[in-house]
Design an enzyme around this catalytic site. Structure first.
Site, PDB file in Angstrom:
ATOM      1  N   TYR A   1      -1.661  -8.926   1.138  1.00  0.00           N
ATOM      2  CA  TYR A   1      -2.434  -8.494   0.658  1.00  0.00           C
ATOM      3  C   TYR A   1      -3.793  -8.196   1.090  1.00  0.00           C
ATOM      4  CZ  TYR A   1      -4.490  -6.447  -3.677  1.00  0.00           C
ATOM      5  OH  TYR A   1      -5.175  -5.817  -5.117  1.00  0.00           O
TER       6      TYR A   1
ATOM      7  N   TYR B   1       2.268   1.542   1.189  1.00  0.00           N
ATOM      8  CA  TYR B   1       2.171   0.665   0.191  1.00  0.00           C
ATOM      9  C   TYR B   1       2.409   0.199  -0.656  1.00  0.00           C
ATOM     10  CZ  TYR B   1      -2.263  -1.196  -1.746  1.00  0.00           C
ATOM     11  OH  TYR B   1      -3.280  -2.390  -1.777  1.00  0.00           O
TER      12      TYR B   1
END
Lengths: 148, 410
Positions: B364, B313
């Site tokens: 995102y 991430y």
């Protein structure tokens, strides 16, 4: 009264049952942290239970308001349009003297961004926002600031 | 051990077109969620009528009960929302779906996330502390906090800590002070992600090359974070389908097994550095994932050396370095030199990472696109395919209570 550190559009603190006492003390220019009445561990932000011993009893410990910069950032982007003429500004986490390791997010004022460094010694300066609201900011120890 | 027939598997992936922030004007965020779900189910060779479970994670605006009703699911048997905030929860949502499948509560669970910040405003500004409307300000008075988070961000937002970039810039400042981490090392994460994105037609930044000079010359946002240290903000949606190995056997696509999953946080780290700057220094300068990492490797019976490819991430470049440390790919404090060594680059690095371009350069979507890329790698379908990839680590956000998965090719 001199101009405020931040523009009027800035968000103001909101409090709950656990945090209200901090803000009430701040309005009197008293910097406090919560200390467990059971084991003595301090915590910030305030909370209803001691994470170390689970006691719900606590006291408010008044601190001298001095400390050192644990970390910081020089902010160079206006996350609110109204902040565009206040750039750059310095946000920091201050490790508070006699606070049992507790740190607090605030601003460093009266200090050129280039002078900011980890471990810099600082002391609290209060900015009155209203009759029952004041914000603790910090300035290098030994500095006299006109604003706030 | 689970019975082999109940081993949870990822069998379908779906995503909408990804656009820049506010770039999707012909569909609502909710419509994008439904589109991604429908595509993932179709990819698996299943029908919507086969779906009996839905899972997502904190801050989802698109309630599973509405999804079930609007898609006309014959019977919703399982619905869960992980408490792990924002990007911390994507892998946890998959893990929750896997648990439901493994113990037979549901047969086909779809995990989804849609994100249109252009329609709803930016994440991370915190609740109850929004800037006031223009006009003469009222006399500031202490107000009543409308949530636990609102009471907590009262200690950060009035000081101009608007959201994650500033809060995590302070974390990296401390990491640099303690370990000597350098801008160029963070920049390597950004440049590598962009190079991977250039091969991925889904990536929002596929057409925008980035050199190290471009990175270093990007404007400073909150020191030490430059613009190119920060992830994208965009519109889009993702979904993945989880079912049992038994059910997966006759589906359209090769199944990808969920070898291990872990979620949570350790005492002291609290809600993460965003609201807690009083945690021990070792925690403050970490991703907050050491507990998750320890349990993940133990459940899988694997070590970092066994991983062929990783999707880490990447809301901020620097936090990728901290995750690499927490998950054991390098020593504490050595995330910077590890990245600078070229380890993250496809195809020659020792740990090709974010082979889709990540949140920095693909999209995102709170990291559910990282799960999708993990599946693609193990199906052999990535645009930066690691040859023979058999295991993939997928992590969710550093800096908050988080989660992670190890995926494997049977």
């Amino acid at each position: 009264m001199s101009e405020r550190f931040f523009p009027d559009e800035m968000p103001m603190p909101a409090a709950n049952a656990e945090t209200l006492a901090f803000w009430e003390a701040a309005a009197r220019h008293s910097l406090v942290v919560q200390r467990c009445a059971g084991c003595g561990q301090t915590r910030h932000p305030p909370g209803p239970v001691c994470p170390a011993c689970r006691s719900t009893a606590s006291q408010w410990l008044e601190l001298p308001g001095t400390g050192s910069v644990y970390t910081f950032s020089v902010v160079r982007q206006a996350f609110l349009p109204a902040l565009s003429d206040r750039l750059p500004y310095v946000v920091c986490a201050v490790e508070l003297d006699q606070g049992g390791g507790v740190r607090m997010v605030s601003n460093l004022v009266g200090c050129e961004p280039e002078r900011v460094a980890i471990d810099l010694a600082v002391t609290v300066v209060w900015e009155d926002m209203g009759p029952d609201l004041a914000l603790p900011r910090f300035t290098p120890l030994g500095t006299t600031v006109a604003r706030p | 051990m689970r019975p082999a027939a109940r081993v949870p598997c990822l069998v379908g992936v779906g995503e909408t077109r990804y656009t820049k922030w506010g770039g999707t004007t012909d569909a609502s965020e909710y419509q994008l969620a439904l589109e991604a779900i429908t595509k993932a189910v179709s990819d698996a060779g299943l029908r919507i009528d086969d779906v009996d479970g839905l899972a997502s994670f904190a801050q989802d605006r698109n309630d599973a009960t509405f999804v079930a009703a609007d898609l006309g699911l014959p019977e919703l048997r399982y619905a869960s929302l992980s408490w792990l905030p924002g990007g911390g929860g994507a892998c946890a949502a998959v893990a929750n779906a896997a648990a439901a499948v493994a113990d037979g509560q549901a047969e086909v669970v779809v995990v989804y996330r849609a994100l249109c910040q252009g329609q709803f405003g930016r994440f991370g500004q915190g609740p109850g502390n929004q800037p006031r409307s223009p006009g003469p300000p009222p006399v500031p008075r202490i107000r009543s906090a409308k949530s636990l988070l609102a009471a907590h961000v009262a200690f950060t937002m009035p000081f101009g800590v608007f959201g994650p970039p500033i809060a995590y810039a302070m974390v990296l400042q401390r990491h640099m002070h303690r370990y000597g981490t350098m801008a160029e090392q963070m920049g390597q994460v950004a440049v590598t992600a962009r190079a991977h994105a250039a091969r991925n037609p889904r990536a929002v930044m596929a057409e925008y090359a980035m050199t190290m000079d471009d990175y270093l010359n990007s404007r400073m946002v909150s020191e030490p974070f430059r613009l190119f240290d920060c992830c994208l903000e965009n519109d889009g949606a993702c979904a993945v389908v989880v079912t049992s190995a038994e059910r997966a056997a006759d589906l359209a696509r090769p199944r990808v097994e969920i070898l291990a999953e872990a979620q949570g946080t350790l005492q002291g780290f609290g809600h993460g550095q965003y609201t807690n700057v009083s945690m021990p220094d070792d925690d403050y300068t970490s991703a907050g994932a050491r507990g998750v990492a320890r349990r993940l490797w133990a459940r899988a019976g694997l070590t970092p050396a066994d991983v062929d490819v990783a999707q880490i991430y990447d809301h901020f470049t620097g936090l990728v370095l901290l995750s690499l440390e927490d998950f054991g790919f390098c020593e504490r404090g050595q995330g910077g030199p590890f990245a600078a060594s070229g380890a993250l680059s496809w195809p020659d690095g020792s740990l090709p990472t974010n082979t889709h371009g990540g949140s920095l350069s693909e999209a995102y979507i709170h990291g559910l696109n990282h799960v999708i890329e993990g599946v693609r790698q193990l199906r052999g379908e990535s645009t930066c395919q690691v040859q023979g990839a058999a295991t993939c680590l997928v992590t969710s956000a550093a800096g908050v209570p988080t989660s992670a998965l190890i995926l494997g090719r049977p």
